[in-house]
Design a protein around this motif. Sequence first.
Motif, PDB file in Angstrom:
ATOM      1  N   ILE A 144       0.674  -1.234   0.043  1.00  0.00           N
ATOM      2  CA  ILE A 144      -0.085  -0.096   0.005  1.00  0.00           C
ATOM      3  C   ILE A 144       0.891   1.082  -0.022  1.00  0.00           C
ATOM      4  CG2 ILE A 144      -0.178   0.227   2.301  1.00  0.00           C
ATOM      5  CD1 ILE A 144      -3.003   0.557  -0.235  1.00  0.00           C
ATOM      6  N   ILE A 145       2.028   1.119   0.626  1.00  0.00           N
ATOM      7  CA  ILE A 145       3.074   2.191   0.540  1.00  0.00           C
ATOM      8  C   ILE A 145       3.276   2.586  -0.988  1.00  0.00           C
ATOM      9  CG2 ILE A 145       5.046   3.224   1.589  1.00  0.00           C
ATOM     10  CD1 ILE A 145       4.657   1.473   4.033  1.00  0.00           C
ATOM     11  N   ILE A 146       3.832   1.368  -1.574  1.00  0.00           N
ATOM     12  CA  ILE A 146       4.194   1.511  -2.949  1.00  0.00           C
ATOM     13  C   ILE A 146       3.002   2.200  -3.806  1.00  0.00           C
ATOM     14  CG2 ILE A 146       4.966   0.296  -4.973  1.00  0.00           C
ATOM     15  CD1 ILE A 146       6.886   0.217  -2.844  1.00  0.00           C
ATOM     16  N   GLY A 147       1.762   1.996  -3.555  1.00  0.00           N
ATOM     17  CA  GLY A 147       0.761   2.550  -4.195  1.00  0.00           C
ATOM     18  C   GLY A 147       0.306   3.708  -4.090  1.00  0.00           C
ATOM     19  N   LEU A 148       0.296   4.262  -2.704  1.00  0.00           N
ATOM     20  CA  LEU A 148      -0.155   5.355  -2.221  1.00  0.00           C
ATOM     21  C   LEU A 148       0.900   6.292  -1.244  1.00  0.00           C
ATOM     22  CD1 LEU A 148      -3.814   4.258  -1.046  1.00  0.00           C
ATOM     23  CD2 LEU A 148      -3.253   5.416  -3.030  1.00  0.00           C
ATOM     24  N   GLY A 149       2.220   6.001  -1.085  1.00  0.00           N
ATOM     25  CA  GLY A 149       2.972   6.551  -0.458  1.00  0.00           C
ATOM     26  C   GLY A 149       2.652   6.870   1.239  1.00  0.00           C
ATOM     27  N   HIS A 150       2.854   7.920   1.507  1.00  0.00           N
ATOM     28  CA  HIS A 150       2.544   8.150   2.885  1.00  0.00           C
ATOM     29  C   HIS A 150       1.332   9.429   3.114  1.00  0.00           C
ATOM     30  CE1 HIS A 150       5.739   5.514   4.418  1.00  0.00           C
ATOM     31  NE2 HIS A 150       6.647   6.116   3.403  1.00  0.00           N
ATOM     32  N   GLU A 151       0.732   9.413   2.078  1.00  0.00           N
ATOM     33  CA  GLU A 151      -0.304  10.528   2.003  1.00  0.00           C
ATOM     34  C   GLU A 151      -1.750  10.089   2.148  1.00  0.00           C
ATOM     35  OE1 GLU A 151       0.808  13.671   1.712  1.00  0.00           O
ATOM     36  OE2 GLU A 151       2.927  12.705   1.371  1.00  0.00           O
ATOM     37  N   ASN A 152      -1.939   8.846   2.074  1.00  0.00           N
ATOM     38  CA  ASN A 152      -3.187   8.278   2.167  1.00  0.00           C
ATOM     39  C   ASN A 152      -3.218   6.831   2.550  1.00  0.00           C
ATOM     40  OD1 ASN A 152      -5.416  10.159   0.600  1.00  0.00           O
ATOM     41  ND2 ASN A 152      -3.361  10.149  -0.871  1.00  0.00           N
ATOM     42  N   ALA A 153      -4.025   6.368   3.493  1.00  0.00           N
ATOM     43  CA  ALA A 153      -4.441   5.117   3.687  1.00  0.00           C
ATOM     44  C   ALA A 153      -5.292   4.583   2.763  1.00  0.00           C
ATOM     45  CB  ALA A 153      -5.221   4.794   5.272  1.00  0.00           C
ATOM     46  N   GLY A 154      -4.998   3.018   2.225  1.00  0.00           N
ATOM     47  CA  GLY A 154      -5.851   2.322   1.507  1.00  0.00           C
ATOM     48  C   GLY A 154      -7.151   2.040   2.148  1.00  0.00           C
ATOM     49  N   VAL A 155      -8.130   2.187   1.402  1.00  0.00           N
ATOM     50  CA  VAL A 155      -9.685   1.811   1.887  1.00  0.00           C
ATOM     51  C   VAL A 155     -10.319   0.782   0.901  1.00  0.00           C
ATOM     52  CG1 VAL A 155     -12.003   2.928   2.308  1.00  0.00           C
ATOM     53  CG2 VAL A 155      -9.796   4.404   2.549  1.00  0.00           C
ATOM     54  N   PHE A 156     -10.516  -0.216   1.558  1.00  0.00           N
ATOM     55  CA  PHE A 156     -11.374  -1.160   0.984  1.00  0.00           C
ATOM     56  C   PHE A 156     -12.643  -1.652   1.449  1.00  0.00           C
ATOM     57  CE2 PHE A 156      -6.648  -1.514   0.738  1.00  0.00           C
ATOM     58  CZ  PHE A 156      -6.373  -2.290  -0.565  1.00  0.00           C
ATOM     59  N   SER A 157     -13.910  -1.652   0.497  1.00  0.00           N
ATOM     60  CA  SER A 157     -15.166  -1.999   1.184  1.00  0.00           C
ATOM     61  C   SER A 157     -15.939  -2.689   0.492  1.00  0.00           C
ATOM     62  CB  SER A 157     -15.604  -0.678   1.654  1.00  0.00           C
ATOM     63  OG  SER A 157     -16.945  -0.501   2.198  1.00  0.00           O
ATOM     64  N   ASN A 158     -16.854  -3.279   0.947  1.00  0.00           N
ATOM     65  CA  ASN A 158     -18.163  -3.898   0.263  1.00  0.00           C
ATOM     66  C   ASN A 158     -19.380  -3.183   0.564  1.00  0.00           C
ATOM     67  OD1 ASN A 158     -19.067  -4.138   2.960  1.00  0.00           O
ATOM     68  ND2 ASN A 158     -19.075  -6.298   3.042  1.00  0.00           N
ATOM     69  N   ASP A 159     -19.390  -1.992   0.748  1.00  0.00           N
ATOM     70  CA  ASP A 159     -20.539  -1.076   0.910  1.00  0.00           C
ATOM     71  C   ASP A 159     -20.400   0.289   0.635  1.00  0.00           C
ATOM     72  OD1 ASP A 159     -23.315  -1.339   2.549  1.00  0.00           O
ATOM     73  OD2 ASP A 159     -22.306   0.427   3.206  1.00  0.00           O
ATOM     74  N   ASP A 160     -21.006   0.760  -0.466  1.00  0.00           N
ATOM     75  CA  ASP A 160     -20.671   2.154  -0.718  1.00  0.00           C
ATOM     76  C   ASP A 160     -21.131   3.281   0.353  1.00  0.00           C
ATOM     77  OD1 ASP A 160     -19.741   1.285  -3.263  1.00  0.00           O
ATOM     78  OD2 ASP A 160     -21.454   1.517  -4.310  1.00  0.00           O
ATOM     79  N   VAL A 161     -22.349   3.002   0.980  1.00  0.00           N
ATOM     80  CA  VAL A 161     -22.846   3.868   2.095  1.00  0.00           C
ATOM     81  C   VAL A 161     -21.830   4.243   2.863  1.00  0.00           C
ATOM     82  CG1 VAL A 161     -24.728   4.436   3.578  1.00  0.00           C
ATOM     83  CG2 VAL A 161     -25.134   3.544   1.454  1.00  0.00           C
ATOM     84  N   LEU A 162     -21.220   2.893   3.666  1.00  0.00           N
ATOM     85  CA  LEU A 162     -20.442   2.957   4.691  1.00  0.00           C
ATOM     86  C   LEU A 162     -18.941   3.806   4.262  1.00  0.00           C
ATOM     87  CD1 LEU A 162     -19.609   2.757   7.886  1.00  0.00           C
ATOM     88  CD2 LEU A 162     -19.000   0.240   7.074  1.00  0.00           C
ATOM     89  N   CYS A 163     -18.641   3.218   3.210  1.00  0.00           N
ATOM     90  CA  CYS A 163     -17.394   3.738   2.567  1.00  0.00           C
ATOM     91  C   CYS A 163     -17.279   5.325   2.306  1.00  0.00           C
ATOM     92  CB  CYS A 163     -16.925   2.774   1.410  1.00  0.00           C
ATOM     93  SG  CYS A 163     -15.264   3.282   0.694  1.00  0.00           S
ATOM     94  N   ASN A 164     -18.310   5.588   1.560  1.00  0.00           N
ATOM     95  CA  ASN A 164     -18.346   7.053   1.295  1.00  0.00           C
ATOM     96  C   ASN A 164     -18.699   7.913   2.603  1.00  0.00           C
ATOM     97  OD1 ASN A 164     -18.387   6.461  -1.455  1.00  0.00           O
ATOM     98  ND2 ASN A 164     -20.578   6.416  -1.690  1.00  0.00           N
ATOM     99  N   ALA A 165     -19.269   7.478   3.666  1.00  0.00           N
ATOM    100  CA  ALA A 165     -19.445   8.214   4.784  1.00  0.00           C
ATOM    101  C   ALA A 165     -17.905   8.451   5.564  1.00  0.00           C
ATOM    102  CB  ALA A 165     -20.565   7.607   6.064  1.00  0.00           C
ATOM    103  N   PHE A 166     -17.222   7.325   5.403  1.00  0.00           N
ATOM    104  CA  PHE A 166     -15.961   7.141   5.986  1.00  0.00           C
ATOM    105  C   PHE A 166     -15.120   8.297   5.346  1.00  0.00           C
ATOM    106  CE2 PHE A 166     -11.334   6.087   5.968  1.00  0.00           C
ATOM    107  CZ  PHE A 166     -11.356   6.210   7.410  1.00  0.00           C
ATOM    108  N   LEU A 167     -15.015   7.985   3.817  1.00  0.00           N
ATOM    109  CA  LEU A 167     -14.072   9.112   2.804  1.00  0.00           C
ATOM    110  C   LEU A 167     -14.733  10.598   3.400  1.00  0.00           C
ATOM    111  CD1 LEU A 167     -14.239   6.735  -0.114  1.00  0.00           C
ATOM    112  CD2 LEU A 167     -12.277   7.184   1.375  1.00  0.00           C
ATOM    113  N   LYS A 168     -15.911  10.668   3.478  1.00  0.00           N
ATOM    114  CA  LYS A 168     -16.297  12.113   3.798  1.00  0.00           C
ATOM    115  C   LYS A 168     -15.705  12.678   5.222  1.00  0.00           C
ATOM    116  CE  LYS A 168     -20.379  14.969   4.545  1.00  0.00           C
ATOM    117  NZ  LYS A 168     -22.009  14.814   4.680  1.00  0.00           N
ATOM    118  N   ALA A 169     -15.708  11.676   6.062  1.00  0.00           N
ATOM    119  CA  ALA A 169     -15.332  12.100   7.524  1.00  0.00           C
ATOM    120  C   ALA A 169     -13.589  12.278   7.464  1.00  0.00           C
ATOM    121  CB  ALA A 169     -15.824  10.752   8.318  1.00  0.00           C
TER     122      ALA A 169
END
Length: 490
Positions: A369-394
């Motif tokens: 995940i560091i190779i992909g996103l560096g140290h700027e972002n955590a990787g977010v994986f989800s099976n649910d758009d509602v919960l995922c989008n709420a987290f990304l907004k937060a």
Amino acid sequence: MTTLTAVSYSETDIERLTDHAGRVGLIVDDGGKLDVAGRRVNRLCKGALKRALDARVEAGLKEGDSLTLAYPAGMAAEAIDVVCLTRGASEIAARHAGAVLGQKRGTADLLLAVGSARRAGFVVQGAVLRDYGFNDHKTSPAKEPGAIEVMANDAPKLETETAPLLAVADGTFMTRDLVNEPANILTTTEFADRLAEMSALGLKVEVLEEAELEQLGMRTLLAVGQGSASPSKVVVMQWNGGADGDAPLALVGKGVVFDTGGISLKPAGGMEDMTMDMGGAGTVAGVMRALALRKAKANVVGLVGLVENMPSGTAIRPGDVVKSMKGDTVEILNTDAEGRLVLCDVMWYAQERFEPAGMIDLATLTGAIIIGLGHENAGVFSNDDVLCNAFLKAAGAEAEGAWRMPLGQAYDDMLKSPIADMKNIGGRPAGSITAAQYLQRFVKDGVPWIHLDIAGVASLKSATKLAPKGATGWGVRALDRLVSDMFEKG
């Protein structure tokens, strides 16, 4: 818990600007406008502050810009620190403005004048967050940080608004302390003991020992820790601030207190950084502390799997097959892909026992995940758009970098094993995604789930706007806001 003393803009309190011996912090807009306290300071230093500000305004004063007047004439203060915060400032900008003042003050007492500044509570939170230091193991006594006193137009209102923000800062500090702690101090037992102490805050804390984990069938978790003298544990923390009967949000954290890689031994260079491999568990602990301190009106359960991954005569070997609590068998091809083995059992236990409304796991899981996103972002994986989008907004509202990554059957197929239900690795390609696919196999149908790979953001080699070098406390603010936005009632 971090405390705050707030005083009003009364004539008596304004007079204290004359004799304050630490540092004075002031907020101005991009026009350099001074409020009551600023005008008082300017008079005391015979117009030096206004002259300095006018010069900066002419040069183009922007949000976040700061200036310092050292040892101002007519005042006892060692310095006046001024930071620009525009009239329409966001919470993020206000927090960063406060962090500038918090960083500048060092060990001096800070008298912070916020007047009626918008987002004043976030200015204070930023000053507190950036003031953090970890000096527990230095033999020369570290200077204690000075006190923060805040001057405001409405001091009682500011204290009320700031209290929950300081609770979140306190939870962030707990996470940072845990992640920064060396592994010879933060053993699995010490970690569990520190979490048990939070029962004094109203959390219900249980520590499950190895015998009980064996009875529950948590063989993949126990397999990771079987090469270490430190006993494996699972700690369950319940905060029941919501309505009786409401299903909780479950937070699950990877707590590998030190990761050698086991028999699949890591290279020596950089292995010292593996004291932070319990960062997921540290974040869960910090969130639970914040929720308890601010008396969140939500039901949340935090579960952390605490193990140490060591090579020894009793350690698991590449090629071993182990059965999970779910009942699926796992062919362990790489003992350094251990975090997913810990998480899968704890995730299954969380669902079996609590039937959560949603589940979020956190782990310093993959270097990929560091190779992909560096140290700027955590990787977010989800099976649910509602919960995922709420987290990304937060996360966006808290300026904690997070980026959604894909999941899919093709990645899942990379985990097929010829002798067991699955392998614990899928090969080098898409390493962070196949790790997430492994975890998704332990998510029950209908349970909204997020996996957060925080390997790149939990601890950094350089300072950020809100934290010094080392542990960042990433995720405490975002998850606290998610709980507030989505799960609190009333």
